[in-house]
Design a protein around this motif. Structure first.
Motif, PDB file in Angstrom:
ATOM      1  N   SER A 105      77.695  63.589  -0.206  1.00 44.01           N
ATOM      2  CA  SER A 105      77.211  64.328  -1.375  1.00 44.01           C
ATOM      3  C   SER A 105      75.823  64.924  -1.140  1.00 44.01           C
ATOM      4  CB  SER A 105      77.169  63.416  -2.602  1.00 44.01           C
ATOM      5  OG  SER A 105      76.051  62.567  -2.533  1.00 44.01           O
ATOM      6  N   VAL A 106      75.141  64.492  -0.087  1.00 46.72           N
ATOM      7  CA  VAL A 106      73.798  65.021   0.193  1.00 46.72           C
ATOM      8  C   VAL A 106      73.937  66.292   1.026  1.00 46.72           C
ATOM      9  CG1 VAL A 106      71.553  64.505   1.203  1.00 46.72           C
ATOM     10  CG2 VAL A 106      72.886  62.683   0.139  1.00 46.72           C
ATOM     11  N   GLU A 107      73.296  67.370   0.573  1.00 47.69           N
ATOM     12  CA  GLU A 107      73.449  68.662   1.253  1.00 47.69           C
ATOM     13  C   GLU A 107      73.013  68.585   2.713  1.00 47.69           C
ATOM     14  OE1 GLU A 107      70.537  70.995  -0.804  1.00 47.69           O
ATOM     15  OE2 GLU A 107      70.853  69.612  -2.468  1.00 47.69           O
ATOM     16  N   VAL A 108      73.626  69.405   3.569  1.00 50.47           N
ATOM     17  CA  VAL A 108      73.234  69.423   4.981  1.00 50.47           C
ATOM     18  C   VAL A 108      71.800  69.888   5.147  1.00 50.47           C
ATOM     19  CG1 VAL A 108      75.414  69.651   6.204  1.00 50.47           C
ATOM     20  CG2 VAL A 108      74.354  71.673   5.200  1.00 50.47           C
ATOM     21  N   GLY A 109      71.331  70.708   4.217  1.00 56.49           N
ATOM     22  CA  GLY A 109      69.953  71.197   4.295  1.00 56.49           C
ATOM     23  C   GLY A 109      68.946  70.061   4.398  1.00 56.49           C
ATOM     24  N   GLN A 110      69.257  68.934   3.756  1.00 66.93           N
ATOM     25  CA  GLN A 110      68.356  67.787   3.805  1.00 66.93           C
ATOM     26  C   GLN A 110      68.278  67.215   5.224  1.00 66.93           C
ATOM     27  OE1 GLN A 110      66.679  66.264   0.840  1.00 66.93           O
ATOM     28  NE2 GLN A 110      67.023  68.408   0.364  1.00 66.93           N
ATOM     29  N   THR A 111      69.439  67.128   5.863  1.00 67.66           N
ATOM     30  CA  THR A 111      69.470  66.641   7.242  1.00 67.66           C
ATOM     31  C   THR A 111      68.720  67.593   8.163  1.00 67.66           C
ATOM     32  OG1 THR A 111      71.658  65.790   6.767  1.00 67.66           O
ATOM     33  CG2 THR A 111      71.000  65.838   9.072  1.00 67.66           C
TER      34      THR A 111
END
Ligand SMILES: Nc1ncnc2c1ncn2[C@@H]1O[C@H](COP(=O)(O)OP(=O)(O)O)[C@@H](O)[C@H]1O
Ligand SMILES: [Mg+2]
Lengths: 302, 258
Positions: A178-184
């Motif tokens: 659920s955490v966007e790839v942008g965060q990674t």
């Protein structure tokens, strides 16, 4: 009406409408339903009040040592099994999402097996582990008789915890997804390794999605521990049973157990509320500011 | 040629494909320290992919990239190139700071926490020191009063400025900007460009993918126009933007200006 411009008559009509009093809509269906429910409720209360329930006995056993002991065991088992379940859940969720096929494969197998077999069966398997492995340990170095190691506590813990882990793994995995790839990508861009990214960026945000179902499962676990009575783990329900086998106060002791289960579950629900609020910080509702913010310069406070 | 510093970024014949899509098709580019390099080009031309290869969010399929003279992603062992470990790649990424189109601030952290996260967690600097520097950076991007705000409580322009501060907190040698103003409401574009102008003036090496041709003309020393994974045209802004030689560049520029 006639073909005349109708401005005046219409506004007079509106005046009249505005002047009328409002009668709320009558929900007859609701009244009937409410009446039926109240009747049923009264009937149940009456049955309990007039039935052969000695409320004094309930009060007396509510704090009986055996009951309190069972309560403590139930709480300890819930906490340990959930802790094991969450640790395994996070571990297997990460393994599941790893590019390494061996890690991924073992996670898949684990989830498949422990979700695919009844909990009771798993509990019995652990409890009877000695039939398969009479001794466990490192051969020649330290060895134990399995019977000595797998106590009812250990068997219950393994049974409930490993089973929980399989479910929690799926919950954690969906939380991570659920955490966007942008965060990674942002985490990588400031030089974080995969594991640091997980620990500092992904998991804290996944918590928002993970906490509600895990909270539910925590509550289920409180009640699920009662299944351990089949392998002689003395949790609260088993102790209640032991007492009513002796004094035949069946309903009274079941009520005692029910009261304690409800008490523990209520506490957990309150805890869940605060956890959810903590992990939803930065999303939706604004938290109360700890200090007035505008222009307070470079304080050293973290 | 004497006295000229060696280029800080060298991309040589870089190729990258996604299944059948050739996102980069032999891109070569070399950038001197302190320079502002703008990259323009139509959507899907590979601009983002190029930046993402520079800081190894994507792995290149062919060619080589040197940053500060160091081959990225691989180490030469005898006659072979060995892929670097996760930790080594993370270390190499410290040379570049990245600013994303969609800001990508950490949602669960305040502005200040976003900025000190890298210095404290990755560089293991003392928290107190990191906070002091973060406050300087916040002042530099004009957001001192937002230190305790979560991203959701800030406008897009403010988030992007915090994102720039977060990248700067790692003290990178090169800053990469991937369309930093494309997700912003028009009235917020200016404040972000102002911060970037200021940064360029301070001598930071910057590679900027942008559709802000005014900014490119004013700040960049060199502009490349990319199309279909290739560099079609390269030169000073006065040439590429005002007097483009290639038909495709001309088409693109007139499309952006209208
Ligand atoms: N992760 C990806 N998976 C598949 N295709 C991708 C991916 N990233 C980019 N592409 C493709 O590569 C090409 C270049 O994309 P991109 O570098 O994002 O272009 P630009 O930033 O210039 O708009 C496009 O055709 C795009 O669809
Ligand atoms: Mg792009």
């Amino acid at each position: 009406m006639t073909g005349q411009p109708a401005a005046r008559p219409v506004s007079a009509e509106l005046e009249r409408l505005v002047g009328l009093s409002i009668v709320p809509r009558r929900h007859y269906g609701r009244w009937v339903a409410a009446a039926i429910i109240l009747l049923l409720f009264a009937w149940v209360v009456k049955a309990f009040a007039e039935g052969q329930i000695a409320w004094k006995v309930v009060g007396q056993f509510l704090t009986a040592p055996a009951i309190l002991n069972g309560l403590v065991n139930t709480v300890i088992m819930t906490a340990c099994a959930m802790a094991l379940g969450i640790v395994l859940g996070v571990l297997f969720a990460i393994m599941y999402m790893s590019p390494n096929p061996v890690l991924r494969g073992s996670a898949l197998f684990y989830i498949w097996f422990f979700r695919g077999t009844p909990l009771l069966l798993q509990l019995l398997l652990w409890f009877n582990l000695a039939l398969v492995f009479p001794r466990i340990g490192i051969p020649g170095l330290i060895e134990f008789r399995t019977i000595d190691v797998i106590t009812p506590f250990v068997a219950t813990l393994l049974g409930l915890g490993m089973n929980q882990g399989a479910y929690t793994a799926e919950v954690v995995r969906s939380g991570i997804l659920s955490v966007e790839v942008g965060q990674t990508e942002a985490a990588k861009s400031i030089g974080m390794t995969r594991l640091t990214t997980l620990r500092r960026i992904i998991l804290p945000q996944a918590m928002r999605v993970i906490i509600p179902p895990v909270g539910n499962e925590f509550i289920s676990m409180v009640k699920l521990t009662s299944i351990a009575s089949v392998i002689q783990y003395s949790e609260i329900l088993r102790n209640a049973q032991t007492i009513y086998y002796a004094n035949a106060r069946v309903i009274e002791l079941l009520i005692v157990a029910a009261i304690w289960y409800l008490a523990v579950v209520t506490l957990l629900q309150i805890g869940q509320f605060f956890l959810e609020r903590y992990f939803s910080r930065g999303r939706g509702e604004r938290r109360a500011r700890h200090k007035a913010s505008p222009g307070n310069g470079a304080g050293g406070q973290p | 040629m004497t006295g000229r510093p060696p280029p800080i970024v060298v991309a040589h014949q870089v190729t990258k494909r996604f299944n059948s899509v050739r996102a980069l098709n032999g891109v070569s580019l070399s950038i001197d320290p302190g320079m502002v390099q703008c990259i323009i080009g139509p959507s899907g031309s590979g601009k983002s992919t190029f930046l993402r290869c520079l800081n190894q969010i994507e792995k290149i399929d062919g060619g080589a990239i040197l940053i500060d003279g160091e081959l990225i992603g691989y180490r030469q062992v005898g006659n072979a190139l060995r892929a670097l470990s996760d930790a080594e790649i993370a270390r190499q990424r410290l040379a570049t700071g990245m600013v994303f189109q969609r800001f990508n601030l950490f949602h669960h952290m305040t502005a200040l926490e976003n900025i000190i996260e890298g210095p404290v967690t990755v560089l293991r600097r003392p928290r107190r020191e990191a906070i002091a520097e973060a406050m300087d950076l916040l002042a530099r991007v004009g957001l001192t009063d937002k230190r305790d705000s979560y991203p959701i409580e800030m406008s897009g322009g403010q988030q992007q400025r915090v994102a720039i501060a977060r990248a700067l907190a790692m003290r990178p040698r090169i800053m990469l900007f991937d369309e930093p103003t494309s997700a912003l409401d028009p009235e917020l574009v200016g404040e972000v460009l102002a911060v970037m102008r200021d940064l360029a003036r301070s001598g930071m090496t910057m590679i900027v993918v942008t559709h802000e041709l005014g900014f490119a003309r004013e700040v960049a020393q060199d502009v490349v126009f990319m199309d279909r994974g290739e560099i079609v045209e390269q030169g000073p802004p006065s040439q590429v933007l005002l007097n483009p030689q290639h038909g495709r560049t001309r088409e693109f520029i007139s499309a952006v200006l209208t």
